[in-house]
Design a protein around this motif. Structure first.
Motif: not given
Ligand code: GUN
Ligand code: FE
Length: 416
Positions: A135-161
């Motif tokens: 959704i983020l990539m779609e909205e940036l694309e729609k508004a006319g931005l360019t660049g990179f977006v990353g899905k964050v990886n985190m499999d330890r020391n995270g928070g609730k949910n």
């Protein structure tokens, strides 16, 4: 199609140098810069010239480090050091992006606010949620931005949910890479959040993926002293923080590392050698009491440096403000260094906020021939007149001017 823009052209072809044409003409062929001229030759007779008069036409900004799912908490909760701040504020805020409607609403606002502030290139963290990232990539694309977006990886020391299993993190990353292939201007970047968030197995998987698919990488490095201590405990085999990325193949010329506040000479040499970009986030570093980055040392030693707002450790999306804080932080660094290091000038700050960031996307500096236009029209007509374009640019950085951004081009398209 040929388009011609006329105005006071200001660009930053190298660190500390401004190229000025007052007035000048930017000639575009289908949005790509074909000529930068002081006088319009006869061959363009009959081509419409869009005349911006005495307004500045400058390069637009690149924000090389920000957290999209922290946008809702912008300007709040800056009273804790990094690791406590993540747990108390950042992680709970990001967890809300499991809700796709919420993500859509927030990311649509974020994208248009970026454009209104003159940012056209981004390298951005999403959250761990695959769908919200799309959704983020779609909205940036729609508004006319360019660049990179990353899905964050985190499999330890995270928070609730806000934590994935190693298996989920790997599978969701692969699926996300499949699903985001068709965005023309917004591309994926692998995003291990930072070493404390990622198991060795996950880091190894991401490093392999980066090599196999030639993907860029973004993460955090040496931001805060408690973080450094935690990384030392997690990786007793590594002498320094950067080695925890390097040993998994996440340390290349396609890597952007945010902060580097506590990077010493050895770590900086490793950045220079590998061609890693240090993303300086001056606002965030002060807000979270992380420290004052040795930007001048990084530059003098030949490390690539660009700027990030680090929303929402940083408290503003405006890269005008980020350039101003960068300059201010360099003055604090000078004081802390017993007046032995030089602070950054306006021209240097402007270069870091524009050309230096664009380089991460392979773009040539300044208004280079052959590059799609990334530009702003800046209006300071309501303020007392100044005698030179250099002074006006400096005032745009230092004095907040609401509504100053009158037009924006991104990748050759007029987007505001
Ligand atoms: N290190 C790991 N995650 C984060 C984050 O969200 N913000 C900042 N400033 N540093 C981080
Ligand atoms: Fe960050």
């Amino acid at each position: 199609m040929t388009t011609i823009l006329k105005g006071v052209l200001v660009s930053a072809p190298s660190l500390g140098e401004l190229e000025i044409h007052a007035p000048g003409y930017l000639v575009l062929e289908d949005g790509v810069v074909s000529e930068v001229l002081d006088v319009l030759p006869q061959r363009y007779a009959g081509v419409f010239v869009e005349d911006f008069g005495n307004r500045l036409i400058s390069q637009s900004f690149t924000d090389l480090h920000l957290h999209a799912p922290q946008y809702p908490m912008l300007g709040t909760g800056l009273d804790l050091p990094l690791l406590d701040w993540l747990n108390a504020y950042a992680f709970p805020t990001e967890a809300r992006f499991a809700d796709e409607d919420y993500a859509r609403e927030m990311y649509c606002k974020l994208a248009s606010e970026l454009i209104r502030n003159g940012t056209t290139r981004v390298c951005m963290f999403s959250s761990l949620h695959r769908k919200a990232t799309l959704i983020l990539m779609e909205e940036l694309e729609k508004a006319g931005l360019t660049g990179f977006v990353g899905k964050v990886n985190m499999d330890r020391n995270g928070g609730k949910n806000l934590q994935e299993t190693t298996e989920e993190s790997m599978q969701e990353t692969l699926r996300w890479l499949e699903e985001c292939q068709d965005f023309p201007h917004i591309k994926p970047v692998l995003t291990p959040r930072f070493t404390p968030s990622c198991s060795d197995e996950l880091m190894a998987f991401l490093g392999k993926l980066a090599v196999e698919r030639g993907l860029p990488v973004q993460s955090h490095l040496s931001e805060n002293t408690a973080e450094l201590e935690l990384v030392r405990q997690l990786h007793p085999d590594c002498a320094q923080y950067w080695e925890t990325y390097a040993k998994y193949g996440l340390w290349t010329e396609q890597t952007a590392m945010a902060h580097c506040v506590w990077s010493d000479e050895r770590e900086r040499a490793a950045m220079r050698k590998a061609g890693v970009t240090a993303v300086h986030c001056a606002d965030s570093n002060l807000n979270l009491c992380s420290g004052v980055s040795p930007v001048r040392a990084l530059l003098n030693e030949g490390v690539k440096v660009a700027l990030g707002s680090d929303v929402a450790g940083g408290d503003t999306l405006s890269m005008f403000d980020v350039v101003a804080s960068t300059i201010r932080a360099s003055k604090a660094r000078r004081i802390l260094d017993d007046w032995k290091t030089d602070f950054l000038t306006s021209a240097e700050g402007w270069y870091l906020g524009t050309s230096a960031g664009a380089a991460f996307f392979g773009a040539k500096p300044g208004f280079a021939i052959g590059e799609p236009l990334h530009a702003l029209v800046l209006d300071d007509g309501a303020l007392p007149p100044l005698s030179t374009p250099e002074e006006r640019l400096s005032r745009f950085i230092t004095r907040r001017q609401d509504g100053a951004v009158r037009a924006v081009w991104s990748d050759g398209r007029r987007v505001l």
